[in-house]
Enzyme design. Structure first.
Site, PDB file in Angstrom:
ATOM      1  N   GLU A 287       0.827  -1.208   0.000  1.00 23.96           N
ATOM      2  CA  GLU A 287       0.000   0.000   0.000  1.00 23.96           C
ATOM      3  C   GLU A 287       0.861   1.258   0.000  1.00 23.96           C
ATOM      4  OE1 GLU A 287      -4.376  -0.552   1.960  1.00 23.96           O
ATOM      5  OE2 GLU A 287      -2.927   0.492   3.203  1.00 23.96           O
ATOM      6  N   HIS A 308       7.707 -26.864  -1.044  1.00 27.23           N
ATOM      7  CA  HIS A 308       7.078 -27.991  -1.733  1.00 27.23           C
ATOM      8  C   HIS A 308       5.955 -27.530  -2.656  1.00 27.23           C
ATOM      9  CE1 HIS A 308       9.200 -31.075   0.721  1.00 27.23           C
ATOM     10  NE2 HIS A 308       9.373 -29.999   1.477  1.00 27.23           N
ATOM     11  N   LYS A 422     -14.280   0.155  -3.836  1.00 22.10           N
ATOM     12  CA  LYS A 422     -15.369   0.552  -2.928  1.00 22.10           C
ATOM     13  C   LYS A 422     -16.443   1.304  -3.719  1.00 22.10           C
ATOM     14  CE  LYS A 422     -12.301   1.196   1.027  1.00 22.10           C
ATOM     15  NZ  LYS A 422     -11.666   2.179   1.892  1.00 22.10           N
TER      16      LYS A 422
HETATM   17  O1  PA5 Z   1      -3.728   1.188   5.789  1.00 16.00           O
HETATM   18  C1  PA5 Z   1      -4.869   1.556   5.627  1.00 16.00           C
HETATM   19  O2  PA5 Z   1      -5.159   2.747   5.649  1.00 16.00           O
HETATM   20  C2  PA5 Z   1      -6.005   0.580   5.383  1.00 16.00           C
HETATM   21  O3  PA5 Z   1      -5.570  -0.723   5.338  1.00 16.00           O
HETATM   22  C3  PA5 Z   1      -7.005   0.692   6.487  1.00 16.00           C
HETATM   23  O4  PA5 Z   1      -6.379   0.410   7.704  1.00 16.00           O
HETATM   24  C4  PA5 Z   1      -8.163  -0.256   6.284  1.00 16.00           C
HETATM   25  O5  PA5 Z   1      -8.758  -0.006   5.054  1.00 16.00           O
HETATM   26  C5  PA5 Z   1      -9.176  -0.102   7.387  1.00 16.00           C
HETATM   27  O6  PA5 Z   1      -9.609   1.203   7.473  1.00 16.00           O
HETATM   28  P1  PA5 Z   1     -10.358   1.722   8.743  1.00 16.00           P
HETATM   29  O7  PA5 Z   1      -9.446   1.645   9.872  1.00 16.00           O
HETATM   30  O8  PA5 Z   1     -10.737   3.139   8.404  1.00 16.00           O
HETATM   31  O9  PA5 Z   1     -11.565   0.861   8.920  1.00 16.00           O
END
Ligand code: PA5
Length: 445
Positions: A287, A308, A422
């Site tokens: 990310e 394996h 989303k």
């Molecule tokens: O790193 C990030 O920002 C995402 O992985 C969020 O943690 C994840 O989408 C969850 O979001 P939230 O904490 O707003 O529910």
């Protein structure tokens, strides 16, 4: 303290070229420290370990104790950065068979809100039917669909089974200080809640209550975890010389490998308990760096299991990969291979050896084979699977990720790409406010 060894990458890239990053790494470190780089409103994680107060830890521990005393099971509801850090540490420190044991030392830790599996959620609610359970609802935005949906189910079930008053005691929220549905619900219902600081993004939040509360509920020592992270904060500090700074060397080495066509980094462990550390790491690097049509693809394998399955590809597939191995120096327990009179399996040559000696030779043999097969190999050695080492390892990866993202030239602290699915999902589900998108997407089907 963890150590990093890049020797086995040096047949593929030169030490000189890795060290040529010194000035850029220094600039990246300064940009992080001074808040002058991209994404500078999300740097709250940088000095988190050294700034966590004793009072804050005591508050977390007291809340954890309430859940431990009143629950047979605690469900951690969260996804991505709001779940993986806690799971990484809890699974690394837990007995692999803890939840099958009759005599439990604390509540069973379960996870929800990280998928939308109807069968998963059905089976979870079935399992919880006769259990005194609690929930930690973790969401920074407070609006994430996966988590909100699971929490809606769990809140109702907890209230129905345990009554409103007890539910209030065993449901805890970890969310934003002011905004989002999770905050509003927590305030309206009077839940105990913890704040996720504005300037700490999800994937960098393991050392906030997001990670610390579940880890404490699971019975692990969050003071030691934070102490390990604080020691690493020092070891990776901006004034530590490049050659002695593991985060700097790791960031530089992976960027040099990337420049040389090694587009995939495989995080390797030889200990199944580290599986979720790899899941956490994949999110952290994926990310943070996968944007603007660039970024190393973070993958992971659990060895020797995956030798394996994926071993063939790694040994002889396309040569665009390198490996980073997390090696655990000492095991927690001792188990020796027994001698067998018949020796039908031919394993008597191992009799008397510790299982870990066999594992370590698998590790060494694999490293040499993969290097021979054209796969550069880095090694991160941690002394043992304990709170200090894990705290250090998590912070090391975070710090290196910040530096590495800046070396790559991206903003390591945003994630614009995760919104696309989303938007489509809401349009397909006719969410109010998505009327135009719904029409447009229906026309494509
Ligand atoms: O790193 C990030 O920002 C995402 O992985 C969020 O943690 C994840 O989408 C969850 O979001 P939230 O904490 O707003 O529910």
């Amino acid at each position: 303290m963890i150590s990093l060894n890049i020797e086995k990458t040096l047949g593929f890239i030169s030490k000189e070229n890795v060290f040529a990053y010194e000035a850029q790494v220094k600039a990246a470190q300064e940009a992080l420290e001074n808040g002058t780089g991209k994404g500078n409103d999300f740097l709250g994680w940088l000095h988190l370990p050294s700034s966590i107060t004793k009072e804050h830890l005591a508050d977390l521990k007291a809340t954890a104790q309430v859940l431990r005393e009143n629950c047979e099971a605690v469900v951690i509801a969260g996804i991505g950065g709001s779940y993986l850090g806690a799971r990484a540490v809890i699974e690394a420190l837990s007995n692999s068979f803890a939840w099958l044991q009759d005599k439990k030392s604390g509540p069973v830790i379960l996870y929800a809100g990280h998928n939308i599996g109807e069968d998963y959620l059905y089976e979870l609610t079935e399992y919880l039917k006769d259990k005194k359970f609690g929930v930690i609802n973790i969401s920074k935005s407070g609006t994430t669909t996966e988590t909100a949906l699971a929490f809606r189910l769990l809140k109702k079930q907890c209230e129905d089974q345990r009554g409103k008053e007890m539910a209030k005691k065993v449901i805890v929220a970890v969310t934003d200080a002011k905004k989002g549905a999770a905050r509003v619900t927590a305030d309206n219902e009077g839940y105990k809640s913890f704040i996720i600081p504005d300037n700490v993004g999800g994937r960098f939040s393991v050392l906030t209550p997001v990670g610390l509360l579940p880890i404490a509920v699971a019975g692990f020592d969050i003071e030691k975890l934070v102490a390990g992270a604080a020691a690493m904060e020092k070891a990776c500090g901006k004034d530590v010389p490049f050659a002695e700074n593991p985060a700097a060397i790791y960031a530089a080495t992976r960027n040099e490998l990337y420049k040389n066509g090694k587009k995939i980094e495989i995080l390797v462990n030889f200990n199944p308990k580290l599986h979720y550390v790899s899941e956490w790491w994949k999110q952290l690097y994926g990310e943070s760096e996968g944007k603007e049509n660039k970024g190393i693809f973070p993958a992971s394998v659990d060895f020797s299991t995956d030798l394996h399955s994926m071993g063939q590809w790694i040994q002889e597939g396309e040569r665009t990969i390198y490996e980073t191995v997390i090696s655990v120096e000492k095991t927690q327990y001792s188990l020796q291979v027994p001698s067998d009179e018949a020796n039908l399996d031919g394993l008597n040559f191992l009799a008397g050896k510790h299982v870990d000696e066999v594992n370590k030779m698998a590790e060494l043999g694999t490293q040499l084979a993969h290097v021979d097969g054209g796969v550069p190999n880095m090694r991160i050695v941690i002394p043992a699977l304990n709170e200090e080492s894990l705290g250090g390892l998590l912070y090391f990866f975070e710090k290196a990720c910040g530096i590495s993202g800046y070396l790559l030239g991206v903003n390591p602290f945003n994630q614009p790409g995760v919104e696309a699915y989303k938007k489509n999902m809401f349009a397909l589900l006719n969410k109010p406010g998505y009327e135009e998108e719904s029409k447009a997407i229906q026309a494509r089907l």
